[in-house]
Design an enzyme around this catalytic site. Sequence first.
Site, mmCIF file in Angstrom:
data_model
loop_
_atom_site.group_PDB
_atom_site.id
_atom_site.type_symbol
_atom_site.label_atom_id
_atom_site.label_comp_id
_atom_site.label_asym_id
_atom_site.label_seq_id
_atom_site.Cartn_x
_atom_site.Cartn_y
_atom_site.Cartn_z
ATOM 1 N N ASP A 1 0.857 -1.191 0.000
ATOM 2 C CA ASP A 1 0.000 0.000 0.000
ATOM 3 C C ASP A 1 0.893 1.241 0.000
ATOM 4 O O ASP A 1 1.907 1.292 0.699
ATOM 5 C CB ASP A 1 -0.905 -0.007 1.242
ATOM 6 C CG ASP A 1 -2.042 0.984 1.125
ATOM 7 O OD1 ASP A 1 -3.197 0.556 1.022
ATOM 8 O OD2 ASP A 1 -1.759 2.214 1.137
ATOM 9 N N ILE A 2 0.500 2.229 -0.771
ATOM 10 C CA ILE A 2 1.312 3.450 -0.905
ATOM 11 C C ILE A 2 1.309 4.268 0.401
ATOM 12 O O ILE A 2 2.250 5.014 0.664
ATOM 13 C CB ILE A 2 0.810 4.266 -2.123
ATOM 14 C CG1 ILE A 2 1.889 5.179 -2.663
ATOM 15 C CG2 ILE A 2 -0.458 5.030 -1.843
ATOM 16 C CD1 ILE A 2 1.583 5.707 -4.067
ATOM 17 N N ASN B 1 -12.752 -3.056 2.657
ATOM 18 C CA ASN B 1 -13.632 -1.901 2.805
ATOM 19 C C ASN B 1 -14.643 -1.974 1.662
ATOM 20 O O ASN B 1 -14.252 -2.186 0.511
ATOM 21 C CB ASN B 1 -12.838 -0.596 2.737
ATOM 22 C CG ASN B 1 -11.869 -0.465 3.904
ATOM 23 O OD1 ASN B 1 -12.137 -0.955 4.995
ATOM 24 N ND2 ASN B 1 -10.735 0.169 3.675
ATOM 25 N N GLY C 1 -15.565 3.190 3.576
ATOM 26 C CA GLY C 1 -14.169 3.627 3.541
ATOM 27 C C GLY C 1 -13.417 3.203 2.296
ATOM 28 O O GLY C 1 -12.201 3.322 2.236
ATOM 29 N N GLN C 2 -14.145 2.695 1.287
ATOM 30 C CA GLN C 2 -13.461 2.259 0.062
ATOM 31 C C GLN C 2 -13.169 3.453 -0.836
ATOM 32 O O GLN C 2 -14.056 4.278 -1.089
ATOM 33 C CB GLN C 2 -14.330 1.227 -0.683
ATOM 34 C CG GLN C 2 -13.607 0.599 -1.865
ATOM 35 C CD GLN C 2 -14.418 -0.510 -2.541
ATOM 36 O OE1 GLN C 2 -15.540 -0.827 -2.121
ATOM 37 N NE2 GLN C 2 -13.855 -1.077 -3.587
ATOM 38 N N HIS D 1 -10.090 -5.248 -3.210
ATOM 39 C CA HIS D 1 -8.763 -5.525 -2.659
ATOM 40 C C HIS D 1 -8.902 -5.871 -1.191
ATOM 41 O O HIS D 1 -9.739 -5.320 -0.482
ATOM 42 C CB HIS D 1 -7.816 -4.331 -2.847
ATOM 43 C CG HIS D 1 -8.398 -3.032 -2.398
ATOM 44 N ND1 HIS D 1 -9.301 -2.317 -3.164
ATOM 45 C CD2 HIS D 1 -8.238 -2.340 -1.253
ATOM 46 C CE1 HIS D 1 -9.655 -1.234 -2.519
ATOM 47 N NE2 HIS D 1 -9.038 -1.211 -1.353
ATOM 48 N N LEU D 2 -8.038 -6.792 -0.766
ATOM 49 C CA LEU D 2 -7.997 -7.207 0.639
ATOM 50 C C LEU D 2 -6.751 -6.592 1.266
ATOM 51 O O LEU D 2 -5.636 -6.796 0.768
ATOM 52 C CB LEU D 2 -7.935 -8.738 0.706
ATOM 53 C CG LEU D 2 -7.878 -9.357 2.107
ATOM 54 C CD1 LEU D 2 -9.127 -9.041 2.914
ATOM 55 C CD2 LEU D 2 -7.690 -10.865 2.011
ATOM 56 N N HIS D 3 -6.956 -5.815 2.336
ATOM 57 C CA HIS D 3 -5.817 -5.251 3.056
ATOM 58 C C HIS D 3 -5.247 -6.320 3.993
ATOM 59 O O HIS D 3 -6.003 -6.969 4.723
ATOM 60 C CB HIS D 3 -6.263 -4.071 3.930
ATOM 61 C CG HIS D 3 -6.767 -2.871 3.180
ATOM 62 N ND1 HIS D 3 -6.008 -1.749 2.960
ATOM 63 C CD2 HIS D 3 -7.960 -2.620 2.604
ATOM 64 C CE1 HIS D 3 -6.717 -0.849 2.297
ATOM 65 N NE2 HIS D 3 -7.911 -1.355 2.063
#
Length: 104
Positions: free
Chosen positions: A30-31, A85, A91-92, A98-100
């Site tokens: 993640d950036i 999310n 919060g998306q 995508h899965l954090h």
Amino acid sequence: MPDCIFCKIIAQTIPSPLIYEDEKCVAFADIHPKDKTHLLIVPREHIPTVADANGEQEPLLGHLITTGKKLAQMLNLSGYKLQFNVGKEGGQEVFHIHLHLIGH
Ligand code: 5GP
Ligand code: ZN
């Protein structure tokens, strides 16, 4: 999807080092990491949100979760969060599932 940032990362038209890839998904950092480890596990197929996924895509969602587990083991994380999310109110920000994977 031409305007999707994650589709561009998957196609590597936006270069981002892939930490993991298989025939169904990729993973990259993640950036804006929320912890020491923060990866995004992203299906190659463009599906905007979990709420859009259909029954046929259920195994794909399961694959993202087991990939998260494997990456966490590979990285020796003793505990971690796996988080989807869903939707703007959830919060998306990027509308490609995508899965954090978040942990340290
Ligand atoms: P969401 O809020 O949609 O669940 O998560 C989107 C995540 O993607 C955020 O944590 C954000 O930091 C990350 N992100 C957004 N743009 C990029 C990008 O261009 N590259 C990478 N590696 N991560 C991104
Ligand atoms: Zn996409």
